[in-house]
Design a protein around this motif. Structure first.
Motif, PDB file in Angstrom:
ATOM      1  N   MET A   1      -1.150   4.825 -20.291  1.00 40.76           N
ATOM      2  CA  MET A   1      -1.530   4.650 -21.657  1.00 40.76           C
ATOM      3  C   MET A   1      -2.851   5.399 -21.886  1.00 40.76           C
ATOM      4  SD  MET A   1      -1.909   0.968 -23.389  1.00 40.76           S
ATOM      5  CE  MET A   1      -0.370   0.682 -22.579  1.00 40.76           C
ATOM      6  N   LYS A   2      -2.832   6.366 -22.801  1.00 39.49           N
ATOM      7  CA  LYS A   2      -3.991   7.222 -23.052  1.00 39.49           C
ATOM      8  C   LYS A   2      -4.559   6.980 -24.442  1.00 39.49           C
ATOM      9  CE  LYS A   2      -2.574  10.924 -19.975  1.00 39.49           C
ATOM     10  NZ  LYS A   2      -2.334  12.351 -19.822  1.00 39.49           N
ATOM     11  N   PHE A   3      -5.879   7.154 -24.520  1.00 47.41           N
ATOM     12  CA  PHE A   3      -6.586   7.025 -25.785  1.00 47.41           C
ATOM     13  C   PHE A   3      -7.522   8.214 -25.958  1.00 47.41           C
ATOM     14  CE2 PHE A   3      -5.516   2.770 -24.420  1.00 47.41           C
ATOM     15  CZ  PHE A   3      -4.973   2.227 -25.571  1.00 47.41           C
ATOM     16  N   LYS A   4      -7.346   8.945 -27.033  1.00 46.20           N
ATOM     17  CA  LYS A   4      -8.217  10.071 -27.391  1.00 46.20           C
ATOM     18  C   LYS A   4      -9.334   9.510 -28.255  1.00 46.20           C
ATOM     19  CE  LYS A   4      -8.734  14.654 -28.412  1.00 46.20           C
ATOM     20  NZ  LYS A   4      -9.610  15.340 -27.521  1.00 46.20           N
ATOM     21  N   PHE A   5     -10.580   9.735 -27.845  1.00 48.69           N
ATOM     22  CA  PHE A   5     -11.719   9.209 -28.573  1.00 48.69           C
ATOM     23  C   PHE A   5     -12.189  10.169 -29.655  1.00 48.69           C
ATOM     24  CE2 PHE A   5     -12.737   7.037 -24.360  1.00 48.69           C
ATOM     25  CZ  PHE A   5     -12.163   5.838 -24.747  1.00 48.69           C
ATOM     26  N   THR A   6     -12.615   9.604 -30.770  1.00 49.31           N
ATOM     27  CA  THR A   6     -13.217  10.398 -31.842  1.00 49.31           C
ATOM     28  C   THR A   6     -14.669  10.680 -31.467  1.00 49.31           C
ATOM     29  OG1 THR A   6     -14.032   8.456 -33.039  1.00 49.31           O
ATOM     30  CG2 THR A   6     -11.772   9.228 -33.572  1.00 49.31           C
ATOM     31  N   ASP A   7     -15.271  11.625 -32.158  1.00 48.56           N
ATOM     32  CA  ASP A   7     -16.690  11.904 -31.930  1.00 48.56           C
ATOM     33  C   ASP A   7     -17.523  10.655 -32.200  1.00 48.56           C
ATOM     34  OD1 ASP A   7     -16.088  14.516 -31.255  1.00 48.56           O
ATOM     35  OD2 ASP A   7     -16.614  15.333 -33.219  1.00 48.56           O
ATOM     36  N   GLU A   8     -17.146   9.894 -33.213  1.00 49.63           N
ATOM     37  CA  GLU A   8     -17.878   8.670 -33.550  1.00 49.63           C
ATOM     38  C   GLU A   8     -17.776   7.644 -32.416  1.00 49.63           C
ATOM     39  OE1 GLU A   8     -17.955   5.064 -36.847  1.00 49.63           O
ATOM     40  OE2 GLU A   8     -16.822   6.881 -37.309  1.00 49.63           O
ATOM     41  N   GLN A   9     -16.593   7.483 -31.831  1.00 53.33           N
ATOM     42  CA  GLN A   9     -16.429   6.553 -30.713  1.00 53.33           C
ATOM     43  C   GLN A   9     -17.249   7.003 -29.508  1.00 53.33           C
ATOM     44  OE1 GLN A   9     -12.130   6.839 -30.753  1.00 53.33           O
ATOM     45  NE2 GLN A   9     -11.933   4.649 -31.251  1.00 53.33           N
ATOM     46  N   MET A  10     -17.279   8.300 -29.263  1.00 53.17           N
ATOM     47  CA  MET A  10     -18.069   8.833 -28.152  1.00 53.17           C
ATOM     48  C   MET A  10     -19.554   8.556 -28.382  1.00 53.17           C
ATOM     49  SD  MET A  10     -15.959  10.265 -25.911  1.00 53.17           S
ATOM     50  CE  MET A  10     -16.960  11.419 -24.992  1.00 53.17           C
ATOM     51  N   GLN A  11     -20.023   8.765 -29.597  1.00 52.41           N
ATOM     52  CA  GLN A  11     -21.430   8.547 -29.925  1.00 52.41           C
ATOM     53  C   GLN A  11     -21.787   7.063 -29.858  1.00 52.41           C
ATOM     54  OE1 GLN A  11     -23.665  11.074 -30.148  1.00 52.41           O
ATOM     55  NE2 GLN A  11     -25.093   9.390 -30.040  1.00 52.41           N
ATOM     56  N   THR A  12     -20.897   6.216 -30.337  1.00 50.17           N
ATOM     57  CA  THR A  12     -21.128   4.766 -30.274  1.00 50.17           C
ATOM     58  C   THR A  12     -21.221   4.314 -28.819  1.00 50.17           C
ATOM     59  OG1 THR A  12     -20.020   4.392 -32.386  1.00 50.17           O
ATOM     60  CG2 THR A  12     -20.159   2.503 -30.900  1.00 50.17           C
ATOM     61  N   ALA A  13     -20.346   4.834 -27.980  1.00 49.12           N
ATOM     62  CA  ALA A  13     -20.365   4.496 -26.551  1.00 49.12           C
ATOM     63  C   ALA A  13     -21.670   4.962 -25.912  1.00 49.12           C
ATOM     64  CB  ALA A  13     -19.166   5.117 -25.838  1.00 49.12           C
ATOM     65  N   LEU A  14     -22.115   6.163 -26.239  1.00 52.53           N
ATOM     66  CA  LEU A  14     -23.359   6.680 -25.676  1.00 52.53           C
ATOM     67  C   LEU A  14     -24.550   5.837 -26.125  1.00 52.53           C
ATOM     68  CD1 LEU A  14     -24.994   8.693 -24.049  1.00 52.53           C
ATOM     69  CD2 LEU A  14     -24.970  10.225 -26.039  1.00 52.53           C
ATOM     70  N   SER A  15     -24.584   5.478 -27.389  1.00 49.11           N
ATOM     71  CA  SER A  15     -25.682   4.654 -27.905  1.00 49.11           C
ATOM     72  C   SER A  15     -25.758   3.319 -27.174  1.00 49.11           C
ATOM     73  CB  SER A  15     -25.502   4.438 -29.412  1.00 49.11           C
ATOM     74  OG  SER A  15     -26.491   3.574 -29.901  1.00 49.11           O
ATOM     75  N   LEU A  16     -24.609   2.653 -27.003  1.00 51.00           N
ATOM     76  CA  LEU A  16     -24.585   1.374 -26.292  1.00 51.00           C
ATOM     77  C   LEU A  16     -24.986   1.565 -24.832  1.00 51.00           C
ATOM     78  CD1 LEU A  16     -24.032  -1.654 -26.179  1.00 51.00           C
ATOM     79  CD2 LEU A  16     -21.587  -1.122 -25.899  1.00 51.00           C
ATOM     80  N   ALA A  17     -24.524   2.622 -24.208  1.00 45.29           N
ATOM     81  CA  ALA A  17     -24.863   2.899 -22.807  1.00 45.29           C
ATOM     82  C   ALA A  17     -26.368   3.090 -22.640  1.00 45.29           C
ATOM     83  CB  ALA A  17     -24.113   4.137 -22.323  1.00 45.29           C
ATOM     84  N   MET A  18     -26.969   3.823 -23.540  1.00 50.02           N
ATOM     85  CA  MET A  18     -28.416   4.055 -23.467  1.00 50.02           C
ATOM     86  C   MET A  18     -29.180   2.747 -23.668  1.00 50.02           C
ATOM     87  SD  MET A  18     -28.528   7.722 -25.458  1.00 50.02           S
ATOM     88  CE  MET A  18     -30.300   7.971 -25.338  1.00 50.02           C
ATOM     89  N   GLN A  19     -28.723   1.921 -24.585  1.00 48.42           N
ATOM     90  CA  GLN A  19     -29.369   0.623 -24.801  1.00 48.42           C
ATOM     91  C   GLN A  19     -29.259  -0.251 -23.555  1.00 48.42           C
ATOM     92  OE1 GLN A  19     -28.341  -1.364 -28.616  1.00 48.42           O
ATOM     93  NE2 GLN A  19     -27.428   0.613 -29.145  1.00 48.42           N
ATOM     94  N   ARG A  20     -28.074  -0.261 -22.952  1.00 43.89           N
ATOM     95  CA  ARG A  20     -27.879  -1.060 -21.742  1.00 43.89           C
ATOM     96  C   ARG A  20     -28.794  -0.581 -20.623  1.00 43.89           C
ATOM     97  NH1 ARG A  20     -21.291  -1.831 -21.065  1.00 43.89           N
ATOM     98  NH2 ARG A  20     -21.008  -3.248 -22.851  1.00 43.89           N
ATOM     99  N   HIS A  21     -28.864   0.719 -20.441  1.00 45.83           N
ATOM    100  CA  HIS A  21     -29.683   1.284 -19.373  1.00 45.83           C
ATOM    101  C   HIS A  21     -31.164   1.023 -19.623  1.00 45.83           C
ATOM    102  CE1 HIS A  21     -30.730   4.001 -16.105  1.00 45.83           C
ATOM    103  NE2 HIS A  21     -31.683   4.458 -16.897  1.00 45.83           N
ATOM    104  N   ASP A  22     -31.615   1.334 -20.827  1.00 44.99           N
ATOM    105  CA  ASP A  22     -33.042   1.226 -21.145  1.00 44.99           C
ATOM    106  C   ASP A  22     -33.536  -0.218 -21.192  1.00 44.99           C
ATOM    107  OD1 ASP A  22     -33.257   3.984 -21.210  1.00 44.99           O
ATOM    108  OD2 ASP A  22     -33.095   4.121 -23.391  1.00 44.99           O
ATOM    109  N   ALA A  23     -32.633  -1.190 -21.305  1.00 44.25           N
ATOM    110  CA  ALA A  23     -33.025  -2.601 -21.314  1.00 44.25           C
ATOM    111  C   ALA A  23     -33.441  -3.083 -19.919  1.00 44.25           C
ATOM    112  CB  ALA A  23     -31.879  -3.468 -21.831  1.00 44.25           C
ATOM    113  N   LYS A  24     -33.038  -2.352 -18.899  1.00 46.62           N
ATOM    114  CA  LYS A  24     -33.378  -2.733 -17.535  1.00 46.62           C
ATOM    115  C   LYS A  24     -34.847  -2.404 -17.261  1.00 46.62           C
ATOM    116  CE  LYS A  24     -28.937  -3.381 -17.015  1.00 46.62           C
ATOM    117  NZ  LYS A  24     -28.529  -3.915 -18.285  1.00 46.62           N
ATOM    118  N   SER A  25     -35.453  -3.166 -16.380  1.00 43.67           N
ATOM    119  CA  SER A  25     -36.837  -2.915 -16.000  1.00 43.67           C
ATOM    120  C   SER A  25     -36.965  -1.531 -15.383  1.00 43.67           C
ATOM    121  CB  SER A  25     -37.293  -3.966 -14.986  1.00 43.67           C
ATOM    122  OG  SER A  25     -38.539  -3.608 -14.434  1.00 43.67           O
TER     123      SER A  25
END
Length: 173
Positions: free
Chosen positions: A1-25
């Protein structure tokens, strides 16, 4: 089962990833980045135009996004100072891989993570293809079936020990 991501989904994922990473000490957030970095991941970070320190979280969020699209369950957008409780969804831990080469895809759990985290009911394996902005859900496996079928594997000298199950042992999502 495959899912093609939109640019918006890619950007949303990156934003959340950066928040998760930067929240760490700062004292530990990049401690294992070098340990898990290799030429392929560095190249992937360059292709994605993403600072490599964010890649682990970014790929994880992309895998979670694929599972979210499959199930309709929302991605957990909470930000944790250390880590989540070992589940990305209720009873589910999603693992994302990027390897597109020869050989069967494998679900791998580091021995350290396996020993320290609360075991989920199921693992889900997702493979992400950056060239296509596409994720494929390769399979799902219960923790008990994982325990019965896993083998130990080390992907290189001085690399962490892993417990590994090939995708062929996993069930359809």
């Amino acid at each position: 089962m495959k899912f093609k991501f939109t640019d918006e989904q890619m950007q949303t994922a990156l934003s959340l990833a950066m928040q998760r990473h930067d929240a760490k000490s700062k004292s530990f957030r990049n401690r294992t980045t070098e340990e898990f970095m290799n030429d392929a991941k560095s190249s992937l970070a360059g292709s994605a135009k993403v600072d490599y320190q964010y890649m682990a979280h970014y790929l994880g969020v992309l895998g979670e996004t694929a599972w979210s699209l499959h199930t309709g369950e929302p991605v957990d957008t909470n930000i944790y100072a250390v880590r989540d409780d070992g589940e990305d969804f209720k009873g589910i831990e999603v693992k994302t891989m990027t390897y597109m080469g020869a050989g069967e895809p494998e679900l791998k759990i580091t021995a350290k993570e396996y020993a320290q985290r609360k075991p989920p009911q199921f693992y889900v394996l997702v493979r992400f293809n950056l060239k296509k902005n596409e994720a494929e859900i390769l399979g799902k496996i219960s923790r008990s079936k994982f325990d019965s079928n896993c083998k130990t594997k080390q992907y290189g000298r001085n690399k962490p020990l892993n417990y590994v199950v090939p995708a062929s042992v996993m069930d359809s999502p």
